[in-house]
Structures are given as structure tokens and as C-alpha cells.
Design an enzyme around this catalytic site. Structure first.
Site, PDB file in Angstrom:
ATOM      1  N   LYS A 195       9.119  -4.868  -6.431  1.00 30.98           N
ATOM      2  CA  LYS A 195       9.042  -5.920  -7.244  1.00 30.98           C
ATOM      3  C   LYS A 195       8.645  -5.522  -8.932  1.00 30.98           C
ATOM      4  O   LYS A 195       9.347  -5.999  -9.693  1.00 30.98           O
ATOM      5  CB  LYS A 195       7.801  -6.772  -6.620  1.00 30.98           C
ATOM      6  CG  LYS A 195       7.315  -7.868  -7.708  1.00 30.98           C
ATOM      7  CD  LYS A 195       5.966  -8.370  -7.110  1.00 30.98           C
ATOM      8  CE  LYS A 195       4.815  -7.885  -7.458  1.00 30.98           C
ATOM      9  NZ  LYS A 195       3.681  -8.556  -7.846  1.00 30.98           N
ATOM     10  N   LYS A 249       4.204   2.013   4.765  1.00 28.97           N
ATOM     11  CA  LYS A 249       3.987   3.172   4.767  1.00 28.97           C
ATOM     12  C   LYS A 249       2.453   3.317   5.930  1.00 28.97           C
ATOM     13  O   LYS A 249       2.191   2.421   6.394  1.00 28.97           O
ATOM     14  CB  LYS A 249       3.605   3.337   3.225  1.00 28.97           C
ATOM     15  CG  LYS A 249       2.219   2.411   3.086  1.00 28.97           C
ATOM     16  CD  LYS A 249       1.508   2.845   1.590  1.00 28.97           C
ATOM     17  CE  LYS A 249       0.443   2.206   1.300  1.00 28.97           C
ATOM     18  NZ  LYS A 249      -0.185   2.564   0.099  1.00 28.97           N
ATOM     19  N   GLY A 264       9.044   1.029  -0.504  1.00 32.24           N
ATOM     20  CA  GLY A 264       9.087  -0.284  -0.157  1.00 32.24           C
ATOM     21  C   GLY A 264       7.891  -0.779  -0.341  1.00 32.24           C
ATOM     22  O   GLY A 264       7.108  -0.340  -1.396  1.00 32.24           O
ATOM     23  N   CYS A 289       4.886  -3.851  -4.124  1.00 31.57           N
ATOM     24  CA  CYS A 289       4.632  -3.733  -5.485  1.00 31.57           C
ATOM     25  C   CYS A 289       5.750  -2.838  -6.312  1.00 31.57           C
ATOM     26  O   CYS A 289       6.544  -3.528  -6.676  1.00 31.57           O
ATOM     27  CB  CYS A 289       3.447  -2.690  -5.555  1.00 31.57           C
ATOM     28  SG  CYS A 289       1.879  -3.422  -5.305  1.00 31.57           S
ATOM     29  N   LEU A 323      -4.779   0.030  -7.351  1.00 37.45           N
ATOM     30  CA  LEU A 323      -5.078   0.532  -6.029  1.00 37.45           C
ATOM     31  C   LEU A 323      -3.797   0.399  -5.065  1.00 37.45           C
ATOM     32  O   LEU A 323      -2.941  -0.212  -5.226  1.00 37.45           O
ATOM     33  CB  LEU A 323      -6.068  -0.645  -5.399  1.00 37.45           C
ATOM     34  CG  LEU A 323      -5.760  -1.959  -5.164  1.00 37.45           C
ATOM     35  CD1 LEU A 323      -5.046  -2.349  -3.916  1.00 37.45           C
ATOM     36  CD2 LEU A 323      -7.043  -2.755  -5.040  1.00 37.45           C
ATOM     37  N   ARG A 324      -3.849   1.532  -4.245  1.00 33.80           N
ATOM     38  CA  ARG A 324      -2.748   1.581  -2.981  1.00 33.80           C
ATOM     39  C   ARG A 324      -3.422   0.893  -1.736  1.00 33.80           C
ATOM     40  O   ARG A 324      -4.477   0.918  -1.243  1.00 33.80           O
ATOM     41  CB  ARG A 324      -2.452   3.048  -2.723  1.00 33.80           C
ATOM     42  CG  ARG A 324      -1.934   3.952  -3.801  1.00 33.80           C
ATOM     43  CD  ARG A 324      -2.045   5.378  -3.661  1.00 33.80           C
ATOM     44  NE  ARG A 324      -3.812   5.621  -3.261  1.00 33.80           N
ATOM     45  CZ  ARG A 324      -4.048   6.833  -2.761  1.00 33.80           C
ATOM     46  NH1 ARG A 324      -3.227   7.808  -2.294  1.00 33.80           N
ATOM     47  NH2 ARG A 324      -5.403   7.267  -2.695  1.00 33.80           N
ATOM     48  N   GLU A 325      -2.438  -0.001  -1.196  1.00 39.09           N
ATOM     49  CA  GLU A 325      -2.906  -0.596   0.027  1.00 39.09           C
ATOM     50  C   GLU A 325      -3.284   0.710   1.133  1.00 39.09           C
ATOM     51  O   GLU A 325      -2.280   1.665   1.020  1.00 39.09           O
ATOM     52  CB  GLU A 325      -1.592  -1.184   0.481  1.00 39.09           C
ATOM     53  CG  GLU A 325      -1.589  -2.584  -0.080  1.00 39.09           C
ATOM     54  CD  GLU A 325      -0.451  -3.543   0.402  1.00 39.09           C
ATOM     55  OE1 GLU A 325      -0.070  -3.060   1.570  1.00 39.09           O
ATOM     56  OE2 GLU A 325       0.008  -4.370  -0.193  1.00 39.09           O
ATOM     57  N   LYS A 337      -9.059 -19.369   5.222  1.00 42.14           N
ATOM     58  CA  LYS A 337      -9.497 -17.907   4.599  1.00 42.14           C
ATOM     59  C   LYS A 337     -10.856 -18.095   4.139  1.00 42.14           C
ATOM     60  O   LYS A 337     -11.658 -17.028   4.618  1.00 42.14           O
ATOM     61  CB  LYS A 337      -8.434 -17.852   3.487  1.00 42.14           C
ATOM     62  CG  LYS A 337      -8.043 -16.193   3.541  1.00 42.14           C
ATOM     63  CD  LYS A 337      -7.126 -16.136   2.267  1.00 42.14           C
ATOM     64  CE  LYS A 337      -6.432 -15.024   2.303  1.00 42.14           C
ATOM     65  NZ  LYS A 337      -5.507 -14.680   1.223  1.00 42.14           N
TER      66      LYS A 337
END
Ligand code: UDX
Length: 432
Positions: A263, A320, A257, A260, A153-155, A35
Site C-alpha cells: 500500500k 510473515k 506483503g 503496509c 512499528l512492525r506487526e 470492540k
């Protein structure tokens, strides 16, 4: 300012890139050598709109660097962010071993005052535990502060959410780190809420659980609307225009789903129970979410009568829109349920096909189709499973011609029932 970020997942990498973009000097640490190599070369391991350009630009001007060494990260920066995974365990609690491991690594490298900032989503009281761990493993008596700074933050919208946040939450237990943290975030011009670490940690779990609650509320409403012959979209619009409610996060569908919400709700229920409170409301949010999927599969079964050997097209695999992430994706769950019923699938997603192949291997039962408009060919039914806006622009005339039977079951209410009827489809959606 000189900032280190430990962990280059979604949160760590986006945070690092955005902090570099506003002028800080950022060093990102990851223990995966491949990575680090990829990132140094300007590549990114995830799909996130706008991120690649940000990483490349800031690496290019020397404001963003990558290393495998936590010791180097601790030595070079005044502020060390922790952004490592906090995965769920079987009982719903959070696995904090990565956080604890990083705290120990920081401790053994600590020689001067540092601010350690927890960005990962963690249960309340984690900052206190991190501080205790650092004190325990630090060889010399060095001063430090631990700050809780949850990320919202939202993916798929991560860069945008980070660059223009609604608010910045800083949990501090003494005045000393507040000034430095305010300086870190000064370029973002967002309201800053300063509180204690426990409250900051709770804000994150409380916010995510409330958003999930809104979705389950809309999904429960969709069931009532369907039975009553009402339209959930209209009901939600009418409700949402009340400013106290708001229209966002009230889209009924296949349920929530991703990595985040499921969980975080489990973790919040678990930690509440440890603190002596049975959070029944959130347990019901979970129940509504799983029932929504069962109801949807039943809807497909009721329409097709028998699922076995039927060819079903599935549009959407990501959890999403705007992401290639398939972790706990309702779309993947749906595909797996249909496969268990004996269906043969033709699946498509604009971004998530590669990642989906690991959990939904291609073969006799699953065919990956590169072109959205080719998916319906030869299908007995077409299902919309993810809210990608491009699925609303499906070539309906072509789909109608190429399907064996013109059945469309829309799990995201993307298509217009009247238009579907005009094209001669049997069209089912959610709550209308
Ligand atoms: C979420 C939170 O929004 C973010 O603030 C937090 O930091 C991390 O968790 P994310 O997991 O990226 O972000 O996804 P989000 O956009 O919130 O969607 C979560 C799930 O809810 C998706 O499966 C989505 O399809 C579903 N959803 C969302 C609905 O079913 N209806 C809605 O109205 C909104």
C-alpha cells in the site's frame, strides 16, 4: 499527560497501551461498540505478543480507558492522536476519508487549544489538509496545532518497537506543540527528530519504500544466484557486513506483503506522480515483487510437472512470522494460485488459521491441519510460505515417511539444503 487515541487498530491500540504503560492517562476511541466492549473487558481483537498483558494491566490501574465518543476524547485530553485506517484505492492512491471524517468530528467538539497528532501513514501534505478541515468545520475560533508523528512499528513486534523505538519523528509547523510532544515521548529515551509536517510524512513513505526496495533487491539477486549456481544467503551476508548496507531486510523469499509495504509503495508512487515525478525505481520494486511469486509457482509446477489434483502441504498463511494477519499475504496469494491450478491443499499456520478461513474457505480443496508435523501426510509436495521459525524445526524424518513424494519447496530459505538431501528430499529453495 492526558492523551486520546482515535482508532484502535494495530497502531492505535499499541500506541495507546504503550503510552499508558509509561505513565500517561490514555483514552482510546473507536466507533465499533463491540470492540470497545471487548477492550473494556480486557480482551484484545488482534494477536500481538505482549499487548494483552499491557492492556489488562493499564485498564486495571485506570490509566487506559475506551469510549465510542470522539467528543469525550476531545474534551478529556490535551493531545489527540489520529490512528484510523488509510486504505488503498484502486488507482494506488490513499483513501483519506476516515482521516477527514475524524478531523471534522474533532473540529465540532473543539472548545480549547488541542494538539492533533497524525499517527496513521498518510501522503505528504495531509497534516496541512487536516488543519484546513478543522479550521473549516470548527464553529468557534479555537487555536490548535496539527503534528505529524508517523509510526514505524512492525506487526508481531509492535510493543517492542513502540517501547524501544530507533527514532521518534515529530513534524511540527510551529514551536508550540514541540514541547508537549517531547514530554509525551520523554520516557522512551529515543532520539527525536523534529522537522516540518511535510518532511515527517515523507520520512514514513520513504523509509517503508526503501525497506521494500531492499527486499526486492535481494529477490532480484536470488534469481541471478540461482542461474549462476551461487548462494544468495552467502552473497547477502557478504554484502550486509558492510555497515553501510547492513544485513537486515535482505532475505529473499516469496516477496513482501502485508497491510503496509504494498500500500505504501503504491501511495508513494501515486503522490510522487501528482507532484510531477515518475518514481520508476519503485515501480520496478513492485514488478520484482510480483515476478518473484510467479517464479515460485513455476518452480513448484516444474518440480511436480502437473499441479492438478496434487496434494500440496502449505506451512504458513500469515504475511510473515509472529502475526495472525493475512492481509495481502504472499502465502495466501500462493494458495489461491495453487487452487486455481487444481491442487488440493493441506494448510497450517501457528496463529493465522482463523483469519485465513475468511479468504481461503475450508472445503474439498482446502484442509486446515492443526499440527505442523501432520501437514506433510499424503502430500505430493510441501511448501514453506511464511518465515515462522518453528517451521525450521519440522520433524523431517516423519515428513519423509508420510509424504507420497518427498518434495519440499521452501519459499523462505528456512531449511538446510544439505540436511534435506541427507533425509532424502527433493529440496528447492530461493536463490541457492
Ligand atoms: C512494515 C515496516 O517494517 C514498519 O516499519 C512499518 O511501520 C509498517 O510496515 P510490517 O508490515 O509489520 O512492517 O512487516 P515487515 O516485518 O516489515 O515485513 C513486511 C513484509 O516483507 C513481509 O511479508 C515479510 O515477509 C517481507 N520480508 C521482510 C521479506 O520478504 N524479506 C525480508 O528480509 C524482510
Amino acid at each position: 499527560m492526558r492523551i486520546t487515541i482515535i482508532g484502535t487498530g494495530y497502531v492505535g491500540l499499541v500506541t495507546g497501551a504503550c503510552l499508558a504503560e509509561v505513565g500517561h492517562t490514555v483514552l482510546c476511541v473507536d466507533n465499533d461498540p463491540r470492540k470497545v466492549e471487548l477492550l473494556r473487558a480486557g480482551g484484545i481483537p488482534i494477536y500481538e505478543p505482549g499487548l494483552e498483558e499491557l492492556v489488562q494491566r493499564n485498564v486495571g490501574i485506570g490509566r487506559l480507558g475506551f469510549t465510542q465518543s470522539t467528543a469525550e476524547g476531545v474534551e478529556k485530553s490535551d493531545i489527540i492522536f489520529i490512528a484510523v485506517p488509510t486504505p488503498p484505492q484502486a488507482d494506488g492512491s490513499v483513501d483519506l476519508s476516515y482521516i477527514e471524517g475524524v478531523a471534522r468530528e474533532i473540529a465540532i467538539s473543539l472548545t480549547r487549544y488541542r494538539i492533533i497528532v497524525d499517527k496513521s501513514t498518510v501522503p505528504v501534505k495531509t497534516a496541512e489538509k487536516v488543519a484546513e478541515t478543522i479550521r473549516r468545520y470548527c464553529k468557534t475560533k479555537v487555536e490548535f496545532d496539527v503534528v505529524s508523528n508517523p509510526e514505524f512499528l512492525r506487526e508481531g513486534f509492535a510493543v517492542q518497537d513502540l517501547m524501544k523505538p530507533d527514532r521518534i519523528v515529530l513534524g511540527v509547523n510551529s514551536p508550540r506543540p514541540e514541547t508537549a510532544m517531547r514530554e509525551v515521548y520523554a520516557p522512551f529515551k529515543a532520539p527525536i527528530i523534529v522537522t516540518d509536517t511535510n518532511s515527517a510524512e515523507l520520512i514514513k513513505h520513504a523509509a517503508n519504500s526503501f525497506l521494500a526496495l531492499k527486499i526486492s533487491y535481494a529477490n532480484a539477486l536470488s534469481v541471478v544466484c540461482e542461474s549462476a549456481g551461487a548462494n544468495v544467503l552467502e552473497v547477502v551476508r557478504g554484502m550486509g557486513l558492510d555497515e553501510r548496507i547492513g544485513t537486515r531486510f535482505l532475505n529473499a523469499g516469496l516477496g513482501f506483503g502485508g497491510s503496509c509495504f504494498p500500500k505504501d509503495i503504491s501511495a508513494f508512487i501515486h503522490i510522487s506522480s501528482q507532484l510531477g515525478y515518475d518514481f520508476r525505481l519503485l515501480k520496478e520494486v513492485q514488478n520484482i515483487n510480483s515476478e518473484q511469486m510467479e517464479r515460485f509457482v513455476k518452480k513448484i509446477a516444474d518440480t511436480l510437472w502437473v499441479i492438478r489434483d496434487k496434494r500440496i502441504g502449505v506451512l504458513g498463511l500469515a504475511f510473515k512470522q509472529n502475526t495472525d494477519d493475512v492481509r495481502l499475504s504472499p502465502a495466501i496469494d500462493l494458495c489461491q494460485r495453487l487452487l486455481r491450478e487444481g491442487a488440493r491443499l493441506r494448510v497450517h499456520d501457528p496463529k493465522a488459521m482463523e483469519k485465513a478461513k475468511a479468504v481461503l474457505p475450508p472445503g474439498d480443496q482446502v484442509e486446515y491441519v492443526g499440527d505442523r508435523d501432520e501437514v506433510p501426510e499424503g502430500c505430493d509436495a510441501l511448501v514453506i510460505a511464511t518465515e515462522w521459525p518453528e517451521f525450521a524445526a519440522l520433524d523431517l524424518a516423519r515428513a519423509r515417511r508420510s509424504m507420497t513424494t518427498p518434495i519440499v519447496v521452501d519459499g523462505r530459505n528456512l531449511l538446510d539444503p544439505a540436511q534435506m538431501e541427507r533425509h532424502g528430499f527433493i529440496y528447492k529453495s530461493i536463490g541457492r
